[in-house]
Design an enzyme around this catalytic site. Structure first.
Site, PDB file in Angstrom:
ATOM      1  NE  ARG A   1     123.763  11.669  80.188  1.00  0.00           N
ATOM      2  CZ  ARG A   1     124.327  11.683  78.751  1.00  0.00           C
ATOM      3  NH1 ARG A   1     123.764  12.411  77.893  1.00  0.00           N
ATOM      4  NH2 ARG A   1     125.406  10.791  78.601  1.00  0.00           N
TER       5      ARG A   1
ATOM      6  CE1 TYR B   1     114.601  26.262  99.258  1.00  0.00           C
ATOM      7  CE2 TYR B   1     116.193  26.115  97.517  1.00  0.00           C
ATOM      8  CZ  TYR B   1     115.530  25.686  98.718  1.00  0.00           C
ATOM      9  OH  TYR B   1     115.985  24.256  98.945  1.00  0.00           O
TER      10      TYR B   1
ATOM     11  CG  ASP C   1     111.468  29.538  91.994  1.00  0.00           C
ATOM     12  OD1 ASP C   1     110.458  29.272  92.236  1.00  0.00           O
ATOM     13  OD2 ASP C   1     112.483  29.438  92.700  1.00  0.00           O
TER      14      ASP C   1
ATOM     15  CE  LYS D   1     110.719  22.501  97.893  1.00  0.00           C
ATOM     16  NZ  LYS D   1     111.324  23.755  97.686  1.00  0.00           N
TER      17      LYS D   1
HETATM   18  C1  LIG Z   1     112.504  24.268  97.304  1.00  0.00           C
HETATM   19  C2  LIG Z   1     112.690  25.354  96.286  1.00  0.00           C
HETATM   20  C3  LIG Z   1     113.613  25.255  95.407  1.00  0.00           C
HETATM   21  C4  LIG Z   1     114.590  24.255  95.154  1.00  0.00           C
HETATM   22  O1  LIG Z   1     114.122  23.139  94.648  1.00  0.00           O
HETATM   23  P1  LIG Z   1     114.655  21.539  94.977  1.00  0.00           P
HETATM   24  O2  LIG Z   1     113.850  20.969  94.418  1.00  0.00           O
HETATM   25  O3  LIG Z   1     114.640  21.738  96.529  1.00  0.00           O
HETATM   26  O4  LIG Z   1     116.108  21.544  94.286  1.00  0.00           O
HETATM   27  C5  LIG Z   1     113.619  26.624  94.453  1.00  0.00           C
HETATM   28  N1  LIG Z   1     112.839  27.795  94.693  1.00  0.00           N
HETATM   29  C6  LIG Z   1     111.882  27.696  95.507  1.00  0.00           C
HETATM   30  C7  LIG Z   1     110.835  28.589  95.829  1.00  0.00           C
HETATM   31  C8  LIG Z   1     111.693  26.481  96.519  1.00  0.00           C
HETATM   32  O5  LIG Z   1     110.925  26.708  97.413  1.00  0.00           O
END
Ligand SMILES: *Cc1c(COP(=O)(O)O)cnc(C)c1O
Length: 386
Positions: free
Chosen positions: A55, A107, A179, A204
């Protein structure tokens, strides 16, 4: 290998394949092994080779953290079990009572985490239009501790000037969190534009193949990185070694994938722009797109996400989303295969009734790397159902 010196000057594509990926010292394996061990032998009490318990630190995770941090031009990288776990770790930097200024398109899960989990615990938030910086300055709440933005945003693809926002926030003592999930470090490196923390859903584009859920934070500042690393271990939302391996493998091809995603997205935009069933096309390359000038300055290209509103309203939008064959009707984005979705009822349903609500005639496409002509033909036949 004097790693840091060697990496200076390496281009993105080279870093993607070599940063953190030295051949295994024990065997010479050219791909970092998936280290499944949960615990590591110590020669004497407290004397070990850098790892004690998985961890707290794991060799596969270290390889991935070094790789993605290098891609973000950041000195530190931290991997998490999901994008939201990474985000949750960031908010834990704030003192109770300090406010989050959230861009007014984001998001849905980020909105939910801030508004429904942290806000009730005493962390206020305000949605702001980061495209109107005069208004942001004029209405700046004294208690702001963090500005949180996406650029391009999910799902409207609005772009914001990271450098200008960072300057305003830093003058007022607030951290800037970007982000970078939609742009990826290949198209945009927020740390070089003044962002303090870069957030990723590695689920993604970084992973890129719809087969791993993961999150990532890239940070340049040592003190912020230390605090995040402490919480990463203390709260424990870490990814498995296998998940780290998948993200690392995916990220090696990020540059070539993003080039093709962007090229295919342009072919789709060309179809949509001309189509009578389409009301408005949202793509950062379009000259009249909100934030186009900032995108043109700070991005290498415009990416694989395309959104559009449908002239026939919500029902027509739902029919189109259900009528494609190649574009799979599904949430998520950023992988090799093309996806279509209706944000109002799917990814952004949790934002209904909030300042972050999205139009009900909106469709979002994650344009994959199939052949552009097949994608255009598929979307064209679906638009006939509008
Ligand atoms: C999918 C997404 C998230 C969240 O990520 P997860 O891996 O699903 O927890 C955060 N920001 C954006 C822009 C996203 O598309």
């Amino acid at each position: 290998m004097g790693e840091e010196e060697q990496q200076v000057g390496w281009a993105f594509e080279t870093l993607a394949i070599h940063a953190g990926q030295e051949p295994d010292a024990g065997t010479g394996a050219v791909v970092p092994p998936i280290s499944l061990a949960t615990t590591f032998a110590q020669r004497e009490v407290g004397v070990h080779q850098g790892y004690e318990y998985s961890r707290s630190g794991n060799p596969t995770r270290t390889a991935m953290e070094e790789q993605i941090a290098a891609l973000e031009a950041a000195r530190h990288g931290l991997a998490f079990a999901s994008g939201l776990a990474a985000e949750d770790n960031v908010i834990r930097l704030l003192e109770q009572g300090r406010r989050i200024l959230l861009g007014n398109d984001a998001y849905g899960g980020t909105f939910r985490l801030i508004a429904k989990v942290w806000s009730p615990m005493g962390y206020p938030w305000t949605a702001v239009d980061l495209g109107d910086l005069d208004a942001v300055v004029a209405g700046w709440p004294e208690d702001t501790g963090m500005v949180w933005l996406e650029t391009p945003t999910n799902p409207l693809l609005t772009c914001f000037d990271i450098e200008a926002i960072a300057e305003i926030a830093h003058e007022r003592g607030a951290l800037v969190v970007v982000d970078n999930t939609f742009a990826t470090p290949y198209l945009q490196q927020p740390v070089t534009l003044g962002a303090d923390i870069v957030v990723h859903s590695a689920t993604k584009y970084l992973g890129g193949h719809s087969d791993v859920v993961g999150g990532f934070l890239a940070v340049d500042d040592d003190t912020i990185a230390d605090r995040l690393r402490f919480t990463q271990n203390a709260a424990g939302a870490v990814p498995s070694p296998f998940d780290c391996y998948l993200v690392m493998r995916g990220a090696k091809t990020l540059g070539v994938r993003m080039d093709r995603h962007s090229e295919n997205a342009r072919a789709i935009v060309d179809l949509l722009i001309e189509h009578p069933a389409v009301d408005r096309v949202l793509y950062p390359q379009l000259p009249d797109h909100p934030g186009h000038a900032a995108a043109a300055r700070q991005m290498r290209d415009y990416g694989g996400m395309v959104s559009f509103t449908v002239a026939g309203g919500e029902e027509a939008a739902r029919r189109i989303a259900a009528s494609t064959e190649l574009f799979t009707l599904a949430e998520s984005l950023g992988a090799v295969e093309s996806l279509i979705e209706h944000p109002g009822a799917m990814t952004h349903a949790s934002a209904a009734g909030s300042p972050l609500e999205v139009p009900d005639n909106l469709i979002r496409l994650s344009v994959g790397i199939e052949h552009a002509s097949d994608l255009v033909a598929d979307l064209a036949q679906a638009l006939e159902r509008a």
